[in-house]
Design an enzyme around this catalytic site. Structure first.
Site, PDB file in Angstrom:
ATOM      1  N   THR A  40       0.831  -1.213   0.000  1.00 57.66           N
ATOM      2  CA  THR A  40       0.000   0.000   0.000  1.00 57.66           C
ATOM      3  C   THR A  40       0.864   1.261   0.000  1.00 57.66           C
ATOM      4  O   THR A  40       0.382   2.328  -0.349  1.00 57.66           O
ATOM      5  CB  THR A  40      -0.974   0.053   1.201  1.00 57.66           C
ATOM      6  OG1 THR A  40      -0.232  -0.195   2.401  1.00 57.66           O
ATOM      7  CG2 THR A  40      -2.075  -0.965   1.075  1.00 57.66           C
ATOM      8  N   ASP A  59       9.279  -7.634   2.548  1.00 57.95           N
ATOM      9  CA  ASP A  59       8.288  -7.911   3.575  1.00 57.95           C
ATOM     10  C   ASP A  59       8.961  -7.938   4.948  1.00 57.95           C
ATOM     11  O   ASP A  59      10.071  -8.461   5.074  1.00 57.95           O
ATOM     12  CB  ASP A  59       7.676  -9.284   3.256  1.00 57.95           C
ATOM     13  CG  ASP A  59       6.386  -9.494   3.986  1.00 57.95           C
ATOM     14  OD1 ASP A  59       6.418  -9.623   5.233  1.00 57.95           O
ATOM     15  OD2 ASP A  59       5.339  -9.511   3.310  1.00 57.95           O
ATOM     16  N   ALA A  81       1.983  -2.508   7.940  1.00 56.82           N
ATOM     17  CA  ALA A  81       0.816  -3.290   8.361  1.00 56.82           C
ATOM     18  C   ALA A  81      -0.183  -3.404   7.215  1.00 56.82           C
ATOM     19  O   ALA A  81      -0.122  -2.635   6.256  1.00 56.82           O
ATOM     20  CB  ALA A  81       0.116  -2.596   9.538  1.00 56.82           C
ATOM     21  N   TYR A 147      -8.577  -6.662  12.427  1.00 61.90           N
ATOM     22  CA  TYR A 147      -7.606  -5.558  12.474  1.00 61.90           C
ATOM     23  C   TYR A 147      -7.367  -5.106  13.918  1.00 61.90           C
ATOM     24  O   TYR A 147      -6.229  -4.969  14.370  1.00 61.90           O
ATOM     25  CB  TYR A 147      -8.135  -4.394  11.633  1.00 61.90           C
ATOM     26  CG  TYR A 147      -7.279  -3.151  11.679  1.00 61.90           C
ATOM     27  CD1 TYR A 147      -6.114  -3.060  10.923  1.00 61.90           C
ATOM     28  CD2 TYR A 147      -7.632  -2.061  12.473  1.00 61.90           C
ATOM     29  CE1 TYR A 147      -5.322  -1.918  10.966  1.00 61.90           C
ATOM     30  CE2 TYR A 147      -6.844  -0.918  12.516  1.00 61.90           C
ATOM     31  CZ  TYR A 147      -5.701  -0.851  11.756  1.00 61.90           C
ATOM     32  OH  TYR A 147      -4.917   0.279  11.805  1.00 61.90           O
ATOM     33  N   VAL A 191     -11.993   9.630   5.509  1.00 66.25           N
ATOM     34  CA  VAL A 191     -13.023  10.538   4.987  1.00 66.25           C
ATOM     35  C   VAL A 191     -12.417  11.869   4.531  1.00 66.25           C
ATOM     36  O   VAL A 191     -12.853  12.444   3.531  1.00 66.25           O
ATOM     37  CB  VAL A 191     -14.158  10.726   6.022  1.00 66.25           C
ATOM     38  CG1 VAL A 191     -13.672  11.434   7.282  1.00 66.25           C
ATOM     39  CG2 VAL A 191     -15.317  11.487   5.407  1.00 66.25           C
ATOM     40  N   ARG A 215     -15.748  12.290  14.791  1.00 65.36           N
ATOM     41  CA  ARG A 215     -14.433  11.663  14.915  1.00 65.36           C
ATOM     42  C   ARG A 215     -13.447  12.651  15.517  1.00 65.36           C
ATOM     43  O   ARG A 215     -13.668  13.853  15.505  1.00 65.36           O
ATOM     44  CB  ARG A 215     -13.898  11.254  13.524  1.00 65.36           C
ATOM     45  CG  ARG A 215     -14.674  10.137  12.842  1.00 65.36           C
ATOM     46  CD  ARG A 215     -14.504   8.814  13.555  1.00 65.36           C
ATOM     47  NE  ARG A 215     -15.161   7.704  12.854  1.00 65.36           N
ATOM     48  CZ  ARG A 215     -16.430   7.370  12.994  1.00 65.36           C
ATOM     49  NH1 ARG A 215     -17.226   8.062  13.775  1.00 65.36           N
ATOM     50  NH2 ARG A 215     -16.922   6.323  12.350  1.00 65.36           N
ATOM     51  N   GLY A 276     -21.254  -1.496  10.455  1.00 63.89           N
ATOM     52  CA  GLY A 276     -20.027  -1.627  11.258  1.00 63.89           C
ATOM     53  C   GLY A 276     -19.397  -0.298  11.623  1.00 63.89           C
ATOM     54  O   GLY A 276     -18.386  -0.266  12.315  1.00 63.89           O
TER      55      GLY A 276
HETATM   56  C1  UD2 Z   1     -11.169   4.524  11.252  1.00 63.50           C
HETATM   57  C2  UD2 Z   1     -10.043   3.930  10.446  1.00 63.50           C
HETATM   58  C3  UD2 Z   1     -10.193   2.466  10.345  1.00 63.50           C
HETATM   59  C4  UD2 Z   1     -10.335   1.841  11.716  1.00 63.50           C
HETATM   60  C5  UD2 Z   1     -11.514   2.494  12.425  1.00 63.50           C
HETATM   61  C6  UD2 Z   1     -11.616   1.954  13.839  1.00 63.50           C
HETATM   62  C7  UD2 Z   1      -9.283   5.522   8.813  1.00 63.50           C
HETATM   63  C8  UD2 Z   1      -9.308   5.895   7.377  1.00 63.50           C
HETATM   64  N1  UD2 Z   1     -10.060   4.473   9.122  1.00 63.50           N
HETATM   65  O1  UD2 Z   1     -12.386   4.362  10.552  1.00 63.50           O
HETATM   66  O2  UD2 Z   1      -9.042   1.946   9.726  1.00 63.50           O
HETATM   67  O3  UD2 Z   1      -9.144   1.993  12.447  1.00 63.50           O
HETATM   68  O4  UD2 Z   1     -11.293   3.893  12.509  1.00 63.50           O
HETATM   69  O5  UD2 Z   1     -12.422   2.703  14.623  1.00 63.50           O
HETATM   70  O6  UD2 Z   1      -8.600   6.097   9.622  1.00 63.50           O
HETATM   71  N2  UD2 Z   1     -17.643   8.711   5.710  1.00 63.50           N
HETATM   72  C9  UD2 Z   1     -18.545   9.371   4.903  1.00 63.50           C
HETATM   73  N3  UD2 Z   1     -18.233   9.481   3.571  1.00 63.50           N
HETATM   74  C10 UD2 Z   1     -17.111   8.958   3.011  1.00 63.50           C
HETATM   75  C11 UD2 Z   1     -16.200   8.276   3.861  1.00 63.50           C
HETATM   76  C12 UD2 Z   1     -16.505   8.167   5.209  1.00 63.50           C
HETATM   77  O7  UD2 Z   1     -19.589   9.840   5.355  1.00 63.50           O
HETATM   78  O8  UD2 Z   1     -16.904   9.103   1.799  1.00 63.50           O
HETATM   79  C13 UD2 Z   1     -17.951   8.611   7.145  1.00 63.50           C
HETATM   80  C14 UD2 Z   1     -17.917   7.184   7.646  1.00 63.50           C
HETATM   81  O9  UD2 Z   1     -19.139   6.564   7.434  1.00 63.50           O
HETATM   82  C15 UD2 Z   1     -17.585   7.414   9.129  1.00 63.50           C
HETATM   83  C16 UD2 Z   1     -16.718   8.664   9.122  1.00 63.50           C
HETATM   84  O10 UD2 Z   1     -16.945   9.294   7.870  1.00 63.50           O
HETATM   85  O11 UD2 Z   1     -18.746   7.632   9.863  1.00 63.50           O
HETATM   86  C17 UD2 Z   1     -15.239   8.404   9.260  1.00 63.50           C
HETATM   87  O12 UD2 Z   1     -14.887   7.412   8.313  1.00 63.50           O
HETATM   88  P1  UD2 Z   1     -13.371   6.942   8.091  1.00 63.50           P
HETATM   89  O13 UD2 Z   1     -13.402   5.771   7.192  1.00 63.50           O
HETATM   90  O14 UD2 Z   1     -12.536   8.096   7.693  1.00 63.50           O
HETATM   91  O15 UD2 Z   1     -12.853   6.549   9.541  1.00 63.50           O
HETATM   92  P2  UD2 Z   1     -13.415   5.521  10.636  1.00 63.50           P
HETATM   93  O16 UD2 Z   1     -13.293   6.236  11.946  1.00 63.50           O
HETATM   94  O17 UD2 Z   1     -14.761   5.014  10.305  1.00 63.50           O
END
Ligand code: UD2
Length: 313
Positions: A40, A59, A81, A147, A191, A215, A276
């Site tokens: 990645t 790796d 990771a 994870y 996001v 967040r 989720g």
């Molecule tokens: C974060 C971590 C994930 C995991 C998780 C555990 C990131 C990118 N992801 O997920 O790896 O560790 O925490 O708690 O750091 N959203 C929208 N539109 C979009 C994308 C997202 O509305 O196009 C919303 C999404 O539904 C969520 C929020 O934004 O409610 C944050 O989403 P995220 O994927 O950036 O991060 P998160 O906290 O869900």
């Protein structure tokens, strides 16, 4: 902050956060080796420093290459990771090989090669969806995904290496990290990176749910500083620390801020909540503040502005 070590190995150094750690170490005159299998990570993130680092493509479970990469390092910053939660759900065993065994390999190679300290990147995912807020390190972890289990396992192994073998270890639980170089291309990207690229192309963003979920967003340069503080502070050894901003921002507020900064007037498209998804998350950072002396230096506005400048190029 004065760094008293000479050489560091950054695992996952071609990735989003890792490459920012590499930059900061080089700026401070530290020699840097990077190991990354580029699954990645992206060499583009290191293009501007490629002459100044030793790069090992491979790796972290490959003993030979890891042994070469670690030579002479005083500190290891471990970021390599499988970072996609979804990928760990789809491939629990393959991802455990990297996130569990890979982390163990790092600890073991550190022990064998006289590395002074290992800083492990963990995640607020270990807290799961406990309704208690803010999340504080004394809470019992409730992992909800492979994870999260893997990150927690890494923390536990780090503690054992600290207490049993005398290898100094520190674990950092990142909240939602954002900043330049974060890849917006997958639907599971952060996001902020997704919204930035929508703003750059003047597209409509999607908000899952009502957008009032919040967040704790932390700028990548603050995460880098937390790593360096952990490397120099021996009181931090054997401990885990939340690394967040201790502030919360809703997804609606986030898009509004981006619109204001870019003078855009685009209404988001609302879709059903992602399954989720965690509703609310933000960090208590008192432990990091009192032991590491960590406080975020970038306000959310400042961090967003910098990120936006990069996204618009
Ligand atoms: C974060 C971590 C994930 C995991 C998780 C555990 C990131 C990118 N992801 O997920 O790896 O560790 O925490 O708690 O750091 N959203 C929208 N539109 C979009 C994308 C997202 O509305 O196009 C919303 C999404 O539904 C969520 C929020 O934004 O409610 C944050 O989403 P995220 O994927 O950036 O991060 P998160 O906290 O869900």
């Amino acid at each position: 902050m004065k760094l008293h070590f000479k050489k560091a190995l950054v695992t996952g150094g071609a990735g989003f956060i890792g490459s920012h750690i590499v930059d900061e170490l080089l700026d401070r005159g530290i020699k840097v080796a990077v190991i990354d299998n580029l699954s990645t990570g992206n060499l583009q993130n290191l293009a501007h420093v490629q002459e100044r680092i030793s790069f090992f493509q491979g790796d972290i479970r490959d003993h030979d290459i890891l042994t070469k990469a670690v030579q002479g390092s005083d500190v290891i910053f471990h970021l390599a990771a499988v970072v996609s939660v979804t990928q760990t759900v789809e491939q629990p065993i393959d991802s455990a090989m990297v996130n569990d065994l890979g982390t163990l390999s790092i600890l073991e190679v550190a022990r064998q090669h006289d590395v002074k300290k290992v800083i492990i990147s963990s995640s607020c995912a270990v807290y799961g969806d406990s309704p208690k807020l803010p999340k504080i390190e004394t809470m019992i972890p409730l992992p909800l995904s492979p994870y999260a289990v893997q990150k927690l396992t890494g923390e536990l192994n780090a503690k054992v290496y600290n207490d049993l073998y005398g290898l100094k270890t520190v674990c950092l639980r990142y909240f939602n990290v954002y900043g330049p170089r974060q890849d917006p291309s997958s639907p599971y990207s952060g996001v902020i990176s997704i919204f930035m690229s929508k703003a750059a192309s003047k597209d409509t963003p999607v908000i899952y749910g009502d957008g009032n979920q919040y967040r704790d967003f932390i700028f990548v340069k603050d995460v880098v500083r937390a790593n360096l503080l952990s490397a120099i502070d021996d009181k931090a050894c054997g401990k885990v620390f939340n690394i967040g901003s201790a502030k919360n921002t809703t997804i609606n507020q986030l898009w509004k801020m981006i619109c204001t900064m870019t003078a855009l007037k685009i209404k988001p498209e609302y879709r059903p909540e992602r399954s989720g998804d965690i509703r609310e998350s933000f960090a208590d950072i008192k432990r990091a503040q009192s032991i590491l002396g960590f406080l975020p230096e970038y306000s959310f506005e400042k961090g967003l502005e910098i990120t936006l400048q990069h996204a618009m190029v």
